[in-house]
Design an enzyme around this catalytic site. Sequence first.
Site, PDB file in Angstrom:
ATOM      1  N   ASP A   1      16.477   0.918 -11.359  1.00  0.00           N
ATOM      2  CA  ASP A   1      15.984   1.852 -10.351  1.00  0.00           C
ATOM      3  C   ASP A   1      17.112   2.854 -10.150  1.00  0.00           C
ATOM      4  O   ASP A   1      18.136   2.552  -9.536  1.00  0.00           O
ATOM      5  CB  ASP A   1      15.661   1.095  -9.057  1.00  0.00           C
ATOM      6  CG  ASP A   1      15.087   2.006  -7.966  1.00  0.00           C
ATOM      7  OD1 ASP A   1      15.390   3.219  -7.993  1.00  0.00           O
ATOM      8  OD2 ASP A   1      14.362   1.505  -7.099  1.00  0.00           O
TER       9      ASP A   1
ATOM     10  N   ARG B   1      -6.926  10.556 -16.044  1.00  0.00           N
ATOM     11  CA  ARG B   1      -5.987   9.476 -15.716  1.00  0.00           C
ATOM     12  C   ARG B   1      -4.865   9.333 -16.747  1.00  0.00           C
ATOM     13  O   ARG B   1      -3.764   8.876 -16.435  1.00  0.00           O
ATOM     14  CB  ARG B   1      -6.752   8.157 -15.582  1.00  0.00           C
ATOM     15  CG  ARG B   1      -5.983   7.093 -14.816  1.00  0.00           C
ATOM     16  CD  ARG B   1      -6.836   5.880 -14.511  1.00  0.00           C
ATOM     17  NE  ARG B   1      -7.369   5.289 -15.698  1.00  0.00           N
ATOM     18  CZ  ARG B   1      -8.654   4.974 -15.898  1.00  0.00           C
ATOM     19  NH1 ARG B   1      -9.564   5.205 -14.953  1.00  0.00           N
ATOM     20  NH2 ARG B   1      -9.063   4.449 -17.026  1.00  0.00           N
TER      21      ARG B   1
ATOM     22  N   TYR C   1      15.602  -2.657  -3.682  1.00  0.00           N
ATOM     23  CA  TYR C   1      14.722  -2.011  -2.689  1.00  0.00           C
ATOM     24  C   TYR C   1      13.732  -3.071  -2.197  1.00  0.00           C
ATOM     25  O   TYR C   1      13.133  -3.784  -3.016  1.00  0.00           O
ATOM     26  CB  TYR C   1      14.015  -0.872  -3.422  1.00  0.00           C
ATOM     27  CG  TYR C   1      12.978  -0.103  -2.658  1.00  0.00           C
ATOM     28  CD1 TYR C   1      13.312   0.611  -1.506  1.00  0.00           C
ATOM     29  CD2 TYR C   1      11.658  -0.041  -3.113  1.00  0.00           C
ATOM     30  CE1 TYR C   1      12.343   1.347  -0.830  1.00  0.00           C
ATOM     31  CE2 TYR C   1      10.697   0.694  -2.439  1.00  0.00           C
ATOM     32  CZ  TYR C   1      11.047   1.376  -1.295  1.00  0.00           C
ATOM     33  OH  TYR C   1      10.089   2.101  -0.631  1.00  0.00           O
TER      34      TYR C   1
ATOM     35  N   LYS D   1      11.748  11.025  -3.611  1.00  0.00           N
ATOM     36  CA  LYS D   1      13.001  11.290  -2.918  1.00  0.00           C
ATOM     37  C   LYS D   1      13.549  12.667  -3.315  1.00  0.00           C
ATOM     38  O   LYS D   1      13.014  13.662  -2.895  1.00  0.00           O
ATOM     39  CB  LYS D   1      13.986  10.149  -3.182  1.00  0.00           C
ATOM     40  CG  LYS D   1      13.370   8.755  -2.922  1.00  0.00           C
ATOM     41  CD  LYS D   1      13.094   8.486  -1.451  1.00  0.00           C
ATOM     42  CE  LYS D   1      12.138   7.333  -1.175  1.00  0.00           C
ATOM     43  NZ  LYS D   1      12.573   6.029  -1.655  1.00  0.00           N
TER      44      LYS D   1
END
Length: 389
Positions: free
Chosen positions: A179, A54, A107, A203
């Site tokens: 962002d 992790r 967003y 993206k």
Amino acid sequence: MKKESQLIHAGRHPERQFGAVNPPVYHASTILHASVAAMESSGKNPFEGVRYGRFGTPTTFAFEEAMAAVEGGLRSVATSSGLAAITGALLAYLKAGDHLLMVDTAYFPTRKFCDQVLAGLGIETTYYDPLAGAGIAELIRPQTRVVFTESPGSLTFEVQDLPAIAAAAHAAGAVVLMDNTWGVLTFQPFAHGVDVSIQACTKYVVGHADAMLGAITLADEANWLRVKSSVAAFGHSPGADELFLGLRGLRTLSTRLARQAETALSLCRWLETRPEVERVLYPALPSDPGHALWKRDFTGACGLFGVILKPAAKAAVDAMLDGYRHFGLGFSWGGFESLVIPTGGHSIIRTATRWAPAGPSLRYHAGLEDAADLQADLEEGFARLARPA
Ligand SMILES: *Cc1c(COP(=O)(O)O)cnc(C)c1O
């Protein structure tokens, strides 16, 4: 070194892996330690080295090294999605009693997180006009810890004056989060006053619509450790194959992005001339209200833009969208394929500013198809808009 060349080298160390061009993909949860002493010493510096899946493997570190280079920062933290990067970064800096300034054009899931989760934790959010610039100083309170930016704005593409906003935030001791998904390679966040840059790598970085991935990039060690601890505490770790797809996507990012931006600009220029179109929302377009700021701060664009049509019946717009051969109806963007979504009605929520175009609004993503084929697809769509079946 130019970005294009940096993207080829970033995060690759063939000498460490038998000369193989790409880093190996480590599928690992358990990491074996040679002795109790080695196990204990790895706990002293939990985020350095390979300790537990992790916290990262060499595949994670290769991707993070590459993202730091792309963003012009020092170190990155990879996350399991773009939204995990946003929430992990916000909670690295905010605690109960703090105040957050959130751009009104954020967003939508970012807004939802503020209203649903942060509010419940006793963190107050004030939404601000994306065009506030230096005027944001008036909204800063003693409790304001974070100013969150996203430029251009989600769905409506307003360009923010980042240096002016950052100067006001820093004067008041607040940190600036951004962002930077739209500006993926064309906006250098740290050269414009941003402290924490976030990307939805789902993206353009991944670029093939086949993986979820995010990254948070920091310019110094102390902020990196702060964010890394927050992300690790939430367990937002990406999978090995997603990291591999992110690394693979980075190698062709500049070529895809340039081509998709070129196609988008040619489609936008043509759309502006169409009688069915009220407005095209794309900062790279000279007629866009954000063009001057975009030209000052960005070195390029991408394939994502908005279109507002003259008032039309929903059935006619649906017929236009349903019949496209290239523009698929799907959320997300940044892949190789062209996409479209309706963005009007309730899908755009604004509370600090007003967004109420008279006609339907749409968001298009230009993929890697031939530009003339895409224009023909749009033109046939306008015929359906005029005469729905
Ligand atoms: C898609 C997107 C995100 C979220 O990314 P996921 O990987 O889908 O969680 C965040 N910000 C922007 C601007 C996006 O378009």
